[in-house]
Design a protein around this motif. Structure first.
Motif, PDB file in Angstrom:
ATOM      1  N   UNK A  80      -8.016   7.293   0.902  1.00  0.00           N
ATOM      2  CA  UNK A  80      -6.900   7.771   1.724  1.00  0.00           C
ATOM      3  C   UNK A  80      -6.049   6.583   2.149  1.00  0.00           C
ATOM      4  N   UNK A  81      -4.772   6.850   2.374  1.00  0.00           N
ATOM      5  CA  UNK A  81      -3.860   5.853   2.931  1.00  0.00           C
ATOM      6  C   UNK A  81      -3.124   6.491   4.096  1.00  0.00           C
ATOM      7  N   UNK A  82      -3.215   5.887   5.257  1.00  0.00           N
ATOM      8  CA  UNK A  82      -2.551   6.417   6.446  1.00  0.00           C
ATOM      9  C   UNK A  82      -1.669   5.337   7.045  1.00  0.00           C
ATOM     10  N   UNK A  83      -0.685   5.769   7.834  1.00  0.00           N
ATOM     11  CA  UNK A  83       0.184   4.830   8.536  1.00  0.00           C
ATOM     12  C   UNK A  83       0.012   5.031  10.030  1.00  0.00           C
ATOM     13  N   UNK A  84      -0.319   3.971  10.720  1.00  0.00           N
ATOM     14  CA  UNK A  84      -0.550   4.029  12.159  1.00  0.00           C
ATOM     15  C   UNK A  84       0.705   3.562  12.893  1.00  0.00           C
ATOM     16  N   UNK A 113       0.814  -1.221   0.000  1.00  0.00           N
ATOM     17  CA  UNK A 113       0.000   0.000   0.000  1.00  0.00           C
ATOM     18  C   UNK A 113       0.847   1.271   0.000  1.00  0.00           C
ATOM     19  N   UNK A 114       2.150   1.129   0.043  1.00  0.00           N
ATOM     20  CA  UNK A 114       3.040   2.268   0.304  1.00  0.00           C
ATOM     21  C   UNK A 114       2.969   3.364  -0.745  1.00  0.00           C
ATOM     22  N   UNK A 115       2.810   3.031  -2.021  1.00  0.00           N
ATOM     23  CA  UNK A 115       2.892   4.021  -3.091  1.00  0.00           C
ATOM     24  C   UNK A 115       1.527   4.488  -3.579  1.00  0.00           C
ATOM     25  N   UNK A 116       0.473   4.109  -2.905  1.00  0.00           N
ATOM     26  CA  UNK A 116      -0.872   4.478  -3.358  1.00  0.00           C
ATOM     27  C   UNK A 116      -1.228   5.900  -2.950  1.00  0.00           C
ATOM     28  N   UNK A 117      -2.161   6.498  -3.682  1.00  0.00           N
ATOM     29  CA  UNK A 117      -2.614   7.855  -3.403  1.00  0.00           C
ATOM     30  C   UNK A 117      -4.118   7.934  -3.655  1.00  0.00           C
ATOM     31  N   UNK A 118      -4.728   9.016  -3.213  1.00  0.00           N
ATOM     32  CA  UNK A 118      -6.166   9.201  -3.388  1.00  0.00           C
ATOM     33  C   UNK A 118      -6.528   9.171  -4.868  1.00  0.00           C
ATOM     34  N   UNK A 119      -7.550   8.394  -5.202  1.00  0.00           N
ATOM     35  CA  UNK A 119      -8.002   8.277  -6.577  1.00  0.00           C
ATOM     36  C   UNK A 119      -7.451   7.076  -7.306  1.00  0.00           C
ATOM     37  N   UNK A 120      -6.384   6.480  -6.774  1.00  0.00           N
ATOM     38  CA  UNK A 120      -5.801   5.301  -7.404  1.00  0.00           C
ATOM     39  C   UNK A 120      -6.693   4.084  -7.153  1.00  0.00           C
ATOM     40  N   UNK A 121      -6.425   3.012  -7.884  1.00  0.00           N
ATOM     41  CA  UNK A 121      -7.154   1.767  -7.678  1.00  0.00           C
ATOM     42  C   UNK A 121      -6.202   0.697  -7.155  1.00  0.00           C
ATOM     43  N   UNK A 122      -6.704  -0.072  -6.211  1.00  0.00           N
ATOM     44  CA  UNK A 122      -5.924  -1.178  -5.644  1.00  0.00           C
ATOM     45  C   UNK A 122      -6.711  -2.458  -5.840  1.00  0.00           C
ATOM     46  N   UNK A 123      -6.033  -3.500  -6.315  1.00  0.00           N
ATOM     47  CA  UNK A 123      -6.688  -4.790  -6.537  1.00  0.00           C
ATOM     48  C   UNK A 123      -6.226  -5.777  -5.479  1.00  0.00           C
ATOM     49  N   UNK A 124      -7.153  -6.209  -4.665  1.00  0.00           N
ATOM     50  CA  UNK A 124      -6.883  -7.222  -3.653  1.00  0.00           C
ATOM     51  C   UNK A 124      -7.151  -8.590  -4.262  1.00  0.00           C
ATOM     52  N   UNK A 125      -6.212  -9.522  -4.067  1.00  0.00           N
ATOM     53  CA  UNK A 125      -6.339 -10.852  -4.661  1.00  0.00           C
ATOM     54  C   UNK A 125      -6.205 -11.933  -3.590  1.00  0.00           C
TER      55      UNK A 125
END
Length: 253
Positions: A72-76, A13-25
């Motif tokens: 959004x992508x956040x790091x806790x 998830x590190x390089x993702x940004x708002x509006x991008x698409x992520x495919x979970x497999x």
């Protein structure tokens, strides 16, 4: 109500940004689609088990894929005082129940301990399978609790190995019914204002209790004993109860 959480590989998830698409497999995507029956437009969180959390909406579902539009992508960050449950192997899956509940309550790592009085033994092929089972248990519990971090399951230790871990810890506490000082009092001696990472070991024995020889060995290595309430708790209960109290006293909650 919080979004359901599904896990992706660490770092994905590190390089993702708002509006991008992520495919979970894989199995997590199949669980989301076939068991949870997530549909297009529903909100969902994807975590990588190492602190990163993606929040988004389902854009598409497939037979083994879930496509999510990133909001959004956040790091806790992890707490600067980390809690580690050292759980003695116990019969009847009570050790697994202990780590499951402790994970839901926020434990940061667990250590399987082959204590002298443990009836269960991890040997040969059983050791690898049992360790993998513990990893599966904490992963499922972290998912249930909507956590971004999956607690690590460290290699199994015997009492000699545990003594070495005690010597390296900032604070190691043996939960023992014969202890004189309450757990709250022992925890209160840790300097929580120090921002440097700290690690507290919470050591729980098997059904028959920790042997006097082990108590002496661990105490010589630097551990302290602490009393957890006025009643004798099961091996599956003591660890989670200690996690609750420690999280409050140390300001984690």
């Amino acid at each position: 109500m919080s979004n359901p959480v599904f896990f992706a590989p660490a770092g994905s998830l590190d390089q993702l940004h708002s509006g991008a698409e992520f495919i979970l497999e894989g199995s997590e995507a199949r669980h989301a689609v076939t068991v949870k029956r997530l549909a297009v437009g529903e909100s969902v969180d994807i975590a990588d088990g190492a602190g990163a959390r993606l929040t988004g909406t389902v854009a598409d579902v497939g037979a083994g894929t879930l496509t999510v539009t990133v909001a959004d992508v956040v790091f806790e960050e992890q707490p600067h005082v980390r809690l580690v449950l050292v759980q003695a192997l116990a019969k009847g899956d009570r050790d697994e129940l202990a780590i499951e509940t402790a994970t839901e309550l926020g434990i940061d790592a667990v250590v399987p301990w082959q204590s002298e009085r443990s009836i269960v033994r991890w040997k040969g092929d059983r050791a690898a399978k049992a360790h993998a089972k513990w990893e599966s248990v904490v992963t499922a519990a972290a998912k249930q609790a909507r956590r971004s971090w999956i607690p690590s399951v460290r290699p199994i230790v015997d009492s000699n190995g545990l003594a070495k871990a005690v010597a390296e810890a900032d604070l190691a506490i043996i939960l023992h019914e014969d202890a004189k000082n309450p757990l709250r009092e022992v925890l209160g001696k840790l300097d929580v204002d120090d921002a440097s990472p700290r690690e507290v070991l919470l050591i729980v024995g098997p059904e028959g209790g920790i042997s006097p020889r082990e108590v002496t060995r661990l105490s010589d290595a630097g551990a302290v004993t602490a009393l957890l309430g006025h009643h004798v708790l099961r091996s599956s209960t003591a660890g989670p109860a200690a996690v609750v109290l420690a999280s409050d006293v140390l300001g984690r909650w």
